[in-house]
Design an enzyme around this catalytic site. Structure first.
Site, PDB file in Angstrom:
ATOM      1  CG  ASP A 112      27.934  13.569  34.000  1.00 52.36           C
ATOM      2  OD1 ASP A 112      28.773  14.085  34.746  1.00 52.36           O
ATOM      3  OD2 ASP A 112      28.192  12.621  33.236  1.00 52.36           O
ATOM      4  CG  ASP A 200      25.923  16.886  29.794  1.00 47.56           C
ATOM      5  OD1 ASP A 200      24.837  17.067  29.202  1.00 47.56           O
ATOM      6  OD2 ASP A 200      26.709  15.966  29.530  1.00 47.56           O
ATOM      7  CG  HIS A 249      31.132  16.241  31.705  1.00 44.22           C
ATOM      8  ND1 HIS A 249      30.840  14.905  31.797  1.00 44.22           N
ATOM      9  CD2 HIS A 249      30.055  16.825  31.095  1.00 44.22           C
ATOM     10  CE1 HIS A 249      29.643  14.681  31.239  1.00 44.22           C
ATOM     11  NE2 HIS A 249      29.161  15.847  30.821  1.00 44.22           N
ATOM     12  CG  ASP A 251      33.907  17.075  36.821  1.00 40.82           C
ATOM     13  OD1 ASP A 251      34.084  16.764  35.635  1.00 40.82           O
ATOM     14  OD2 ASP A 251      33.062  16.523  37.547  1.00 40.82           O
ATOM     15  CB  CYS A 355      32.158  12.183  37.856  1.00 35.99           C
ATOM     16  SG  CYS A 355      33.470  12.899  36.892  1.00 35.99           S
TER      17      CYS A 355
HETATM   18  N1  ABU Z   1      33.342  13.639  33.440  1.00 40.66           N
HETATM   19  C1  ABU Z   1      34.670  14.130  33.441  1.00 40.66           C
HETATM   20  C2  ABU Z   1      35.481  13.578  32.269  1.00 40.66           C
HETATM   21  C3  ABU Z   1      36.383  14.582  31.715  1.00 40.66           C
HETATM   22  C4  ABU Z   1      37.588  13.970  31.067  1.00 40.66           C
HETATM   23  O1  ABU Z   1      37.521  12.825  30.634  1.00 40.66           O
HETATM   24  O2  ABU Z   1      38.638  14.607  30.997  1.00 40.66           O
END
Ligand code: ABU
Length: 375
Positions: A112, A200, A249, A251, A355
Site C-alpha cells: 500500500d 495508495d 486497492h 489487487d 499486499c
Molecule cells: N488490499 C486489498 C483489499 C481489497 C479487498 O478487500 O477487496
C-alpha cells in the site's frame, strides 16, 4: 534459479517478470486503527473492528508472523531475496498541524505504501491518517538500496494534509446502505475530495508502459494526474469498478498474471470501455475463481476476494493462499505451477500475498504490451 546475490538493484516494470528481491511486511506491533474517514470504508458499523481499536491480540500477531516468516522461506527457496521493514512504536498517536489520530497501523502491508516503477521506488501519499508516517518503517531499507544501487531513484509523492477538506466527512453516514452507496460509486462520487493528490500504492497495477490506477476510495483524480505528470513516459489509465461499494486497492479486482492474461473479479466487472484496452491488444480477461471462504477471517478489513491476491513469481509460477483451492485449481489450468502458501492468519493484518510484498527487483525491461491504445 539465478539470484542477484548480495548485489542490490532496483528494477521492476510489471507484476510478472522473474522476481528476485522483495520487501515482506511484519505483524509486530500492528494495531487496529482508530476511527477516521478513510478507514470507515473498511469496517462495517457495529463490528468488533469498529468498536475495538487498539493493540491486536498478541497471539494473533505471533500467528501472523509465523505465516509471514513461512512465506519468506518459500520465497527464499525460489531464489528471491527477502528484506523486512523495521517496525516503529505504532501505539504512538499521529499528530500533524492538520489532524490528530490515536495511533498508527503497522508495517503490513507494504504494497500500500511503496511502488517500484523501473529503477524508482515511490512512496505513496497514502489516504489514511493512521498511515501518514508508515513510510518510516521502510526508510532503513530505502536508505540501504540508495547507498548500494547508484542507479536507484528514490521519490516521495507530496505528503498530503488529510484535513477534513480532503474527505467528504459525512460520506459513510449519508451512503451507509448498498442501495445508497452503489449509485454514488457508479457516479464516481467517492470518499475523497480533489483538494490534493491522494493515492495508495496498491491502487497501481503495473504492465510495462501501461499502468492501471483504480479511481476510488484509495486514489482520487488529482492523485492519478500527479502520477501521469510524474511518469510522463508511461500511460496511466484511470479505471473504476462500479459494482464495488468499497473500492480500495486494485489487487483484489484486476490482477495481471503474465503478458496477455489478466484475472478479473467477477463481482466487480470492468466497464466495456475499460475492457477495450485488453481486447484491442489480444489479452485474455479471465474471471477469477470463486473464493473458498464465505467471510474474511476475524479482525480483517479485506474482502473474501483476497483469494485472487496472488503473487506471481515468474510467468510460470504463482504463490496462492493455501486454503484458496478454487483459485489454485484455476491457475493450474491456466498453466501455472501453483505454490500454496498458508496466509489466512496473516490476512487480517492488511491483505494477501500480493499486499504483503513490494517488488524491489524483477528481471526484465520496460516493454509495450498495449501498442493499440484506446482513443
Ligand atoms: N488490499 C486489498 C483489499 C481489497 C479487498 O478487500 O477487496
Amino acid at each position: 534459479m539465478r539470484t542477484t546475490g548480495s548485489v542490490t538493484r532496483v528494477n521492476s516494470w510489471n507484476e510478472w517478470d522473474p522476481l528476485r528481491h522483495v520487501i515482506l511486511g511484519r505483524a509486530d506491533g500492528c494495531r487496529i486503527p482508530p476511527p477516521e474517514p478513510a478507514f470507515r470504508c473498511r469496517v462495517s458499523p457495529g463490528t468488533e473492528m469498529e468498536a475495538g481499536w487498539g493493540a491486536r491480540p498478541p497471539e494473533t500477531v505471533a500467528m501472523a508472523n509465523e505465516e509471514l516468516d513461512g512465506f519468506a522461506r518459500v520465497l527464499e527457496s525460489l531464489g528471491v531475496r527477502v528484506d523486512r521493514p523495521s517496525p516503529l512504536d505504532f501505539a504512538k498517536p499521529v499528530v500533524t498541524p492538520d489532524f490528530e489520530t490515536g495511533s498508527m497501523m503497522g508495517c503490513m502491508p507494504p504494497r500500500d505504501v511503496l511502488v517500484t516503477v523501473g529503477n524508482e521506488i515511490l512512496e505513496a501519499t497514502m489516504s489514511y491518517r493512521c498511515r501518514w508516517f508508515e513510510y518510516l518503517a521502510y526508510r532503513p531499507l530505502l536508505e540501504q538500496y540508495f547507498r548500494e544501487d547508484p542507479r536507484m531513484r528514490w521519490e516521495a509523492a507530496p505528503k498530503p494534509r488529510l484535513s477534513d477538506r480532503s474527505f467528504k466527512v459525512d460520506y459513510f453516514s449519508k451512503y451507509a446502505t448498498l442501495k445508497d452507496r452503489l449509485p454514488r460509486v457508479e457516479a464516481k462520487d467517492f470518499l475523497t475530495t480533489e483538494v490534493e493528490p491522494l493515492f495508495d500504492a496498491a491502487e497501481l497495477a503495473r504492465m510495462g508502459k501501461d499502468i492501471v490506477v483504480q479511481h476510488g476510495f484509495g486514489a482520487n483524480l488529482a492523485g492519478i494526474d500527479w502520477l501521469r505528470r510524474h511518469f510522463p513516459e508511461l500511460r496511466i489509465h484511470a479505471m473504476n469498478f462500479p459494482a464495488d461499494p468499497h473500492p480500495m486497492h486494485i489487487d483484489c479486482t484486476l490482477v495481471p498474471l503474465r503478458p496477455g492474461l489478466v484475472l478479473a473479479n467477477p463481482a466487480r466487472p470492468m466497464l466495456p470501455e475499460q475492457r477495450l484496452l485488453f481486447e484491442k491488444n489480444g489479452w485474455q480477461i479471465v474471471e477469477a475463481a470463486r473464493p473458498a471462504h464465505k467471510s474474511p477471517p476475524p479482525l480483517s478489513y479485506s474482502s473474501v476476494w483476497l483469494s485472487m491476491n496472488v503473487l506471481v513469481v515468474d510467468p510460470k509460477t504463482v504463490c496462492v493462499e493455501a486454503s484458496e483451492t478454487h483459485q489454485a485449481e484455476q491457475l493450474d489450468r491456466l498453466g501455472f505451477e501453483v505454490i500454496p502458501v498458508p496466509f489466512r492468519k496473516a490476512c487480517p493484518f492488511g491483505g494477501g500475498l500480493h499486499c504483503a510484498t513490494v517488488d524491489v527487483y524483477r528481471e526484465g525491461a520496460l516493454e509495450d504490451y498495449f501498442p493499440n491504445q484506446v482513443a
